[in-house]
Design a protein around this motif. Structure first.
Motif, short mmCIF file in Angstrom:
data_model
loop_
_atom_site.label_atom_id
_atom_site.label_comp_id
_atom_site.label_asym_id
_atom_site.label_seq_id
_atom_site.Cartn_x
_atom_site.Cartn_y
_atom_site.Cartn_z
N HIS A 63 1.35 -8.45 -13.93
CA HIS A 63 2.60 -7.71 -13.98
C HIS A 63 2.44 -6.33 -14.63
CE1 HIS A 63 4.97 -11.17 -12.60
NE2 HIS A 63 5.94 -10.30 -12.44
N ILE A 64 1.46 -6.17 -15.49
CA ILE A 64 1.21 -4.84 -16.04
C ILE A 64 0.83 -3.88 -14.91
CG2 ILE A 64 -0.26 -3.47 -17.57
CD1 ILE A 64 -0.57 -5.93 -19.34
N GLY A 65 -0.08 -4.34 -14.05
CA GLY A 65 -0.45 -3.54 -12.88
C GLY A 65 0.72 -3.32 -11.96
N TYR A 66 1.57 -4.34 -11.81
CA TYR A 66 2.76 -4.21 -10.96
C TYR A 66 3.67 -3.10 -11.46
CZ TYR A 66 7.53 -5.25 -9.46
OH TYR A 66 8.81 -5.14 -8.99
N TYR A 67 3.93 -3.09 -12.76
CA TYR A 67 4.81 -2.06 -13.32
C TYR A 67 4.20 -0.67 -13.16
CZ TYR A 67 7.86 -5.56 -15.52
OH TYR A 67 8.75 -6.59 -15.75
N LEU A 68 2.91 -0.55 -13.37
CA LEU A 68 2.25 0.76 -13.25
C LEU A 68 2.32 1.28 -11.82
CD1 LEU A 68 -0.87 0.18 -15.53
CD2 LEU A 68 1.07 1.68 -16.00
N THR A 69 2.06 0.42 -10.84
CA THR A 69 2.13 0.87 -9.44
C THR A 69 3.57 1.09 -8.99
OG1 THR A 69 2.00 -1.47 -8.73
CG2 THR A 69 -0.06 -0.19 -8.75
N LEU A 70 4.51 0.37 -9.60
CA LEU A 70 5.93 0.61 -9.31
C LEU A 70 6.33 2.00 -9.76
CD1 LEU A 70 8.67 -0.74 -8.38
CD2 LEU A 70 9.03 -1.25 -10.81
N VAL A 71 5.91 2.37 -10.97
CA VAL A 71 6.19 3.71 -11.48
C VAL A 71 5.56 4.76 -10.59
CG1 VAL A 71 5.74 5.30 -13.39
CG2 VAL A 71 6.49 2.96 -13.87
N GLY A 72 4.29 4.54 -10.20
CA GLY A 72 3.60 5.49 -9.33
C GLY A 72 4.29 5.67 -8.00
N THR A 73 4.79 4.58 -7.43
CA THR A 73 5.48 4.65 -6.14
C THR A 73 6.76 5.46 -6.24
OG1 THR A 73 4.61 2.47 -5.52
CG2 THR A 73 6.49 3.28 -4.27
N TYR A 74 7.57 5.20 -7.25
CA TYR A 74 8.85 5.89 -7.37
C TYR A 74 8.69 7.34 -7.81
CZ TYR A 74 11.43 1.55 -6.68
OH TYR A 74 11.97 0.40 -6.15
N ARG A 75 7.61 7.65 -8.48
CA ARG A 75 7.35 9.05 -8.82
C ARG A 75 6.90 9.84 -7.59
NH1 ARG A 75 4.16 9.09 -14.68
NH2 ARG A 75 6.03 9.16 -15.99
N ALA A 76 6.27 9.15 -6.65
CA ALA A 76 5.71 9.83 -5.48
C ALA A 76 6.71 10.04 -4.36
CB ALA A 76 4.51 9.04 -4.94
N GLY A 77 7.78 9.25 -4.32
CA GLY A 77 8.72 9.39 -3.20
C GLY A 77 10.04 8.69 -3.44
N ASP A 78 10.93 8.79 -2.44
CA ASP A 78 12.25 8.20 -2.53
C ASP A 78 12.19 6.67 -2.55
OD1 ASP A 78 13.44 10.67 -2.52
OD2 ASP A 78 13.99 10.62 -0.39
N MET A 79 13.26 6.08 -3.08
CA MET A 79 13.36 4.62 -3.11
C MET A 79 13.36 4.05 -1.69
SD MET A 79 16.28 2.24 -4.93
CE MET A 79 16.19 0.45 -4.82
N ASN A 80 14.04 4.73 -0.74
CA ASN A 80 14.13 4.18 0.60
C ASN A 80 12.84 4.32 1.40
OD1 ASN A 80 14.10 6.86 1.48
ND2 ASN A 80 16.26 6.91 2.04
N LEU A 81 11.82 4.94 0.82
CA LEU A 81 10.48 4.94 1.40
C LEU A 81 9.59 3.93 0.68
CD1 LEU A 81 8.14 6.00 3.14
CD2 LEU A 81 7.86 7.86 1.49
N GLY A 82 9.52 4.04 -0.63
CA GLY A 82 8.59 3.19 -1.38
C GLY A 82 9.01 1.74 -1.47
N TYR A 83 10.29 1.48 -1.70
CA TYR A 83 10.74 0.09 -1.91
C TYR A 83 10.48 -0.79 -0.68
CZ TYR A 83 13.68 -3.74 -3.61
OH TYR A 83 14.14 -4.97 -4.04
N PRO A 84 10.85 -0.37 0.54
CA PRO A 84 10.56 -1.22 1.70
C PRO A 84 9.07 -1.45 1.93
CG PRO A 84 12.25 0.38 2.24
CD PRO A 84 11.67 0.79 0.92
N LEU A 85 8.26 -0.44 1.66
CA LEU A 85 6.81 -0.62 1.85
C LEU A 85 6.27 -1.67 0.89
CD1 LEU A 85 5.46 3.01 2.36
CD2 LEU A 85 5.41 1.14 4.01
N MET A 86 6.67 -1.58 -0.37
CA MET A 86 6.18 -2.55 -1.36
C MET A 86 6.62 -3.96 -1.00
SD MET A 86 6.74 -0.63 -5.05
CE MET A 86 8.44 -0.15 -4.76
N ARG A 87 7.89 -4.09 -0.67
CA ARG A 87 8.43 -5.42 -0.45
C ARG A 87 8.12 -5.97 0.94
NH1 ARG A 87 8.86 -6.41 -5.56
NH2 ARG A 87 9.47 -8.47 -4.79
N GLY A 88 7.85 -5.09 1.92
CA GLY A 88 7.61 -5.54 3.28
C GLY A 88 6.22 -6.12 3.51
N LEU A 89 5.24 -5.55 2.85
CA LEU A 89 3.87 -6.02 3.04
C LEU A 89 3.61 -7.33 2.31
CD1 LEU A 89 2.06 -2.59 2.57
CD2 LEU A 89 2.28 -3.85 4.71
N ALA A 90 4.28 -7.53 1.18
CA ALA A 90 4.02 -8.70 0.34
C ALA A 90 4.25 -10.05 1.03
CB ALA A 90 4.85 -8.61 -0.95
#
Length: 281
Positions: free
Chosen positions: A71-98
């Motif tokens: 979960h430490i890695g999860y939080y770090l990559t979550l921060v990286g995703t949201y810093r890099a782009g909009d929620m409607n781009l990053g959130y579906p990608l993270m949750r769709g592949l899993a």
């Protein structure tokens, strides 16, 4: 184990909670600080409940501790995703592949047998989720960076989901496992951020501690419900169903964060709903 209508509705509620705490993080001024606050909030909320609920069975602790590291890695990559782009781009990608990764791992590691309809449902849900990102006018020059963080995040989601699915079945009681996991999970990441940006984090916490408490509560409940459901239904089906949170996230990002909601996003939502129907067959 069966995915009943009652369990389905409970998981959909968990999906709403998950989308809500992610929107809480994305809507703030500092994604790193708010993520740390949510992690710490889960620890604070869980702490007094540990006086009522004893530790889970000893056999579940290797899974519990492994999940906390992941979960430490999860939080770090979550921060990286949201810093890099909009929620409607990053959130579906993270949750769709899993979900696809969880289905594959579940079949191999937990030896869960899924029907053809369930495989179709999982594929439809994942395809619909991913389409919300890639086919909805979200592509831009920084998409490669978002995809890199999102893929790493999705892999971590899949791994810790499988670890926790196995751990909660060893725990003897899902509530005990979830509370102790929530208590232990938040401390390492919050302490890491405190070490990195001590004065800024303390100042941020004083102003926005309510954000951490609300987000931490939502986070604990959302994942706790999912883990409980994994003791009642196939892990892959639960993992896919909880990722319908992207539908809630799409509307939250559109109406609260003022991000664009296109016709293609409606098509993706329809694919997800079709996948839910297939899971129930």
């Amino acid at each position: 184990m069966t995915l009943t209508p009652g369990i389905t509705l409970i998981i959909l509620f968990a999906a709403l909670l998950h989308a809500s705490w992610n929107a809480l993080i994305k809507s703030g001024r500092d994604v790193l600080m708010d993520t740390a606050l949510v992690a710490a909030g889960a620890t604070v909320v869980a702490a007094p409940l540990l006086l009522i609920f004893p530790p889970p069975a000893l056999a579940s602790w290797p899974y519990l501790l492994s999940s906390n590291l992941l979960h430490i890695g999860y939080y770090l990559t979550l921060v990286g995703t949201y810093r890099a782009g909009d929620m409607n781009l990053g959130y579906p990608l993270m949750r769709g592949l899993a979900p696809l990764l969880v289905a594959l791992f579940g079949a191999i590691v937990l030896q869960e047998s899924l029907s053809p309809a369930m495989w179709l449902g999982i594929a439809s849900i994942s395809g619909g989720i991913i389409s919300l990102s890639l086919l909805a006018g979200n592509l831009h020059r920084g998409v490669g960076k978002v995809m890199m963080f999102a893929l790493a995040n999705a892999c971590l989601i899949a791994i810790y989901t499988m670890v926790d699915a196995a751990g909660v079945r060893q725990a003897g009681n899902a509530v005990n496992y979830v509370l102790w996991m929530s208590f232990l999970e938040g401390m390492p990441f919050a302490l890491l951020v405190l070490w990195m940006r001590r004065h800024a984090f303390i100042a941020h916490a004083r102003l926005h501690w309510q954000r951490g408490m609300i987000g931490g509560t939502f986070s604990m409940l959302a994942y706790g419900i999912a883990l409980w459901a994994m003791t009642k239904a196939p892990t892959a089906a639960v993992a896919s169903l909880r990722e319908t949170s992207v539908i809630f996230a799409a509307f939250i990002s559109a109406f609260l964060l003022k991000e664009k909601l296109t016709a293609t996003r409606w098509l993706g939502a329809a694919m997800i709903l079709g996948g839910i129907v297939a899971l129930r067959q």
